[in-house]
Design an enzyme around this catalytic site. Structure first.
Site, PDB file in Angstrom:
ATOM      1  N   LYS A 281       0.622  -1.331  -0.113  1.00 48.04           N
ATOM      2  CA  LYS A 281       0.131   0.476  -0.011  1.00 48.04           C
ATOM      3  C   LYS A 281       1.009   1.445   0.295  1.00 48.04           C
ATOM      4  O   LYS A 281       1.830   1.139   0.557  1.00 48.04           O
ATOM      5  CB  LYS A 281      -0.947   0.266   1.183  1.00 48.04           C
ATOM      6  CG  LYS A 281      -1.824  -1.301   1.811  1.00 48.04           C
ATOM      7  CD  LYS A 281      -2.769  -1.017   2.573  1.00 48.04           C
ATOM      8  CE  LYS A 281      -3.596  -1.925   2.606  1.00 48.04           C
ATOM      9  NZ  LYS A 281      -5.173  -2.419   1.657  1.00 48.04           N
TER      10      LYS A 281
ATOM     11  N   ARG B 249     -10.132 -11.772   2.498  1.00 44.06           N
ATOM     12  CA  ARG B 249     -11.233 -12.563   2.600  1.00 44.06           C
ATOM     13  C   ARG B 249     -10.094 -14.326   2.355  1.00 44.06           C
ATOM     14  O   ARG B 249     -11.058 -15.074   1.790  1.00 44.06           O
ATOM     15  CB  ARG B 249     -11.153 -12.482   0.385  1.00 44.06           C
ATOM     16  CG  ARG B 249     -10.250 -12.271  -0.374  1.00 44.06           C
ATOM     17  CD  ARG B 249     -10.747 -11.094  -1.549  1.00 44.06           C
ATOM     18  NE  ARG B 249     -10.955 -10.246  -1.373  1.00 44.06           N
ATOM     19  CZ  ARG B 249     -11.404  -9.117  -2.143  1.00 44.06           C
ATOM     20  NH1 ARG B 249     -11.758  -9.861  -3.429  1.00 44.06           N
ATOM     21  NH2 ARG B 249     -11.055  -7.746  -2.165  1.00 44.06           N
TER      22      ARG B 249
END
Length: 463
Positions: free
Chosen positions: A241, A315
């Site tokens: 990020k 996820r």
């Protein structure tokens, strides 16, 4: 946490909660001097307006508090949470009826929240006599659970890694007589939880990935299982990020924190359910063993997953935990996760996205959300979008293509790991208030869990 709700007080300062239509009647009931003072301050009973009136001794004699008009869009359900930020230390009591006394008490308690772990001196807080007819025990329990959620989310990652999440769950379990176990590090592989291991294996040894498993209640009761995303810090992995996107990543365990809060509520209320809380908790770090874009991982369910982006890690750990949870065929399965920025783009920070195939469950949850002033919004599990997470070399890709519907494709990914026969709710939450509002100070936040508790109580509350 500080309990700011009390049963009684001989020195409680009266608070008059009033809407604009009742203002003149209230002022006429006061002494001439007090009424003149209220008028001179411009008090108009608008939502959140406050006027403090001194008595003859120069100390606070009473407080006037504006509720605003019933049909005003600015009349927040937890508006009483504004008062603790304004009033000095002392005992207070509402002497006029609130629109919803239970929410009024809760708003006060939540408005009193302070994250002071790193402060030298704790701030004193004003206390409220619980309004008549309100279940004081339930109000305190809910406030304690939400304060715990906020504390966990607000704690920086240097003091809250996977081991500390585990410690917090062990403490929670010990308080209510639950059994807590965990699977740590490479043992996750032999326990058929390979994706939890893959996401967390790049972290230091003292931050090893783990699955924490809390079980409470009578095994003969309906099974309610909660699965919370516990990424204690998310660098994005090798798909790193930018720094601006990393600043709030201490809150990426917000799903786990929220479901710990819900578990607290359920156990404290002694609901007749067999509760299970599963928290896969990892730090998504970067080092030699980090999983890579293009890797193919085999999940607990046997589904193979191509890694399209290492920043779509939540996820992956949820998929293994959901597959494990589904093996017991629970009567209700709930997962919460700070999963996608797409949900925030669609609904903003205050409204979590909710997904379920069950129309009745969706309608019931929406009703409880409305009644409890705990907002959420259902988004569709739109099957045609499954093509966005197709893989040419594996069963599925963890990152959708095309840049559209990111929250939906993430939910569809998780849907592959939950049999349609199980009533399942997936919540994509933010777990953070970017700015302070009544009862919701800036920082970590509990979202959806009051609505979920009310739903679970209604569905399973009768022994």
């Amino acid at each position: 946490m500080i309990d700011s709700l009390i049963d009684s007080s001989d020195v409680a300062i009266p608070i008059h909660a009033v809407d604009p239509d009742g203002l003149e009647t209230l002022l006429d009931s006061l002494g001439e001097t007090e009424a003149a003072w209220a008028r001179s301050t411009g008090f108009d009973a608008a939502a959140g307006a406050v006027t403090i009136i001194a008595d003859a001794k120069g100390v606070i004699g009473r407080v006037l508090f504006g509720l605003g008009r019933a049909d005003s869009r600015r009349r927040a359900a937890l508006i009483t949470g504004k008062l603790p930020a304004i009033l000095p230390q002392g005992d207070y009591q509402f002497v006029t009826e609130l629109p919803d006394p239970a929410l009024g008490a809760l708003g006060w308690a939540l408005g009193n929240y302070r994250f002071e772990r790193y402060k030298t001196n704790a701030s004193p807080v004003p206390r409220l006599v619980v309004p008549a007819g309100v279940d004081a025990g339930r109000a305190r329990s809910m406030a304690r659970a939400i304060h715990m959620v906020r504390d966990l989310v607000n704690t920086p990652a240097n003091d809250l890694g996977p081991a500390e999440i585990s410690d917090a769950i062990h403490t929670l379990g010990a308080r209510f007589g639950a059994t807590v176990s965990e699977i740590v590090g490479r043992d996750l592989i032999s326990a058929s939880l390979p994706m939890i291991h893959a996401v967390g294996r790049a972290a230091d040894a003292d931050r090893a990935p783990r699955l924490v498993d809390l079980v409470w209640g009578n095994t003969a009761h309906p099974k309610v299982t909660l699965v919370g995303k516990g990424v204690t810090f998310d660098t994005g992995g090798l798909d790193i990020k930018p720094s601006s996107s990393m600043l709030l990543m201490k809150k990426d365990m917000g799903g786990a924190a929220n479901l710990m809060g819900l578990a607290h509520m359920i156990m404290d209320a002694k609901l007749p359910v067999r509760l299970r809380l599963l928290v896969p908790t990892v730090e998504n770090s970067i080092s030699g063993p980090a999983f890579r874009p293009g890797d193919v991982l085999r999940s607990r369910a046997g589904v193979t997953v191509e890694i399209g982006n290492t920043d779509a890690e939540g996820r992956l750990i949820l998929a293994d935990a959901l597959a494990l949870a589904a093996e017991e065929n629970p009567a209700l399965l709930v997962d919460l996760a700070t999963l996608t920025g797409a949900a925030r783009v669609a609904l903003g920070p205050e409204i979590p996205a909710i997904f379920t195939h069950d129309e009745g469950l969706a309608a019931d949850l929406a009703r409880h959300a409305e009644e409890r002033a705990d907002p959420l919004w259902r988004l569709p599990l739109w099957a045609p979008y499954e093509s966005m997470i197709d893989s040419k070399i594996a069963d599925i890709n963890n990152a959708g293509t095309g840049g559209f519907a990111g929250s939906i494709t993430a939910a569809l990914f998780l849907d592959r790991f939950v049999p349609k026969s199980i009533p399942w709710i997936h919540g994509d939450i933010y777990a953070w208030n970017p700015s302070g509002k009544p009862g919701r100070p800036e920082g970590g936040e509990a979202q959806t869990i009051r609505a979920l508790f009310s739903l679970i109580q209604e569905r399973f509350g009768a022994a």
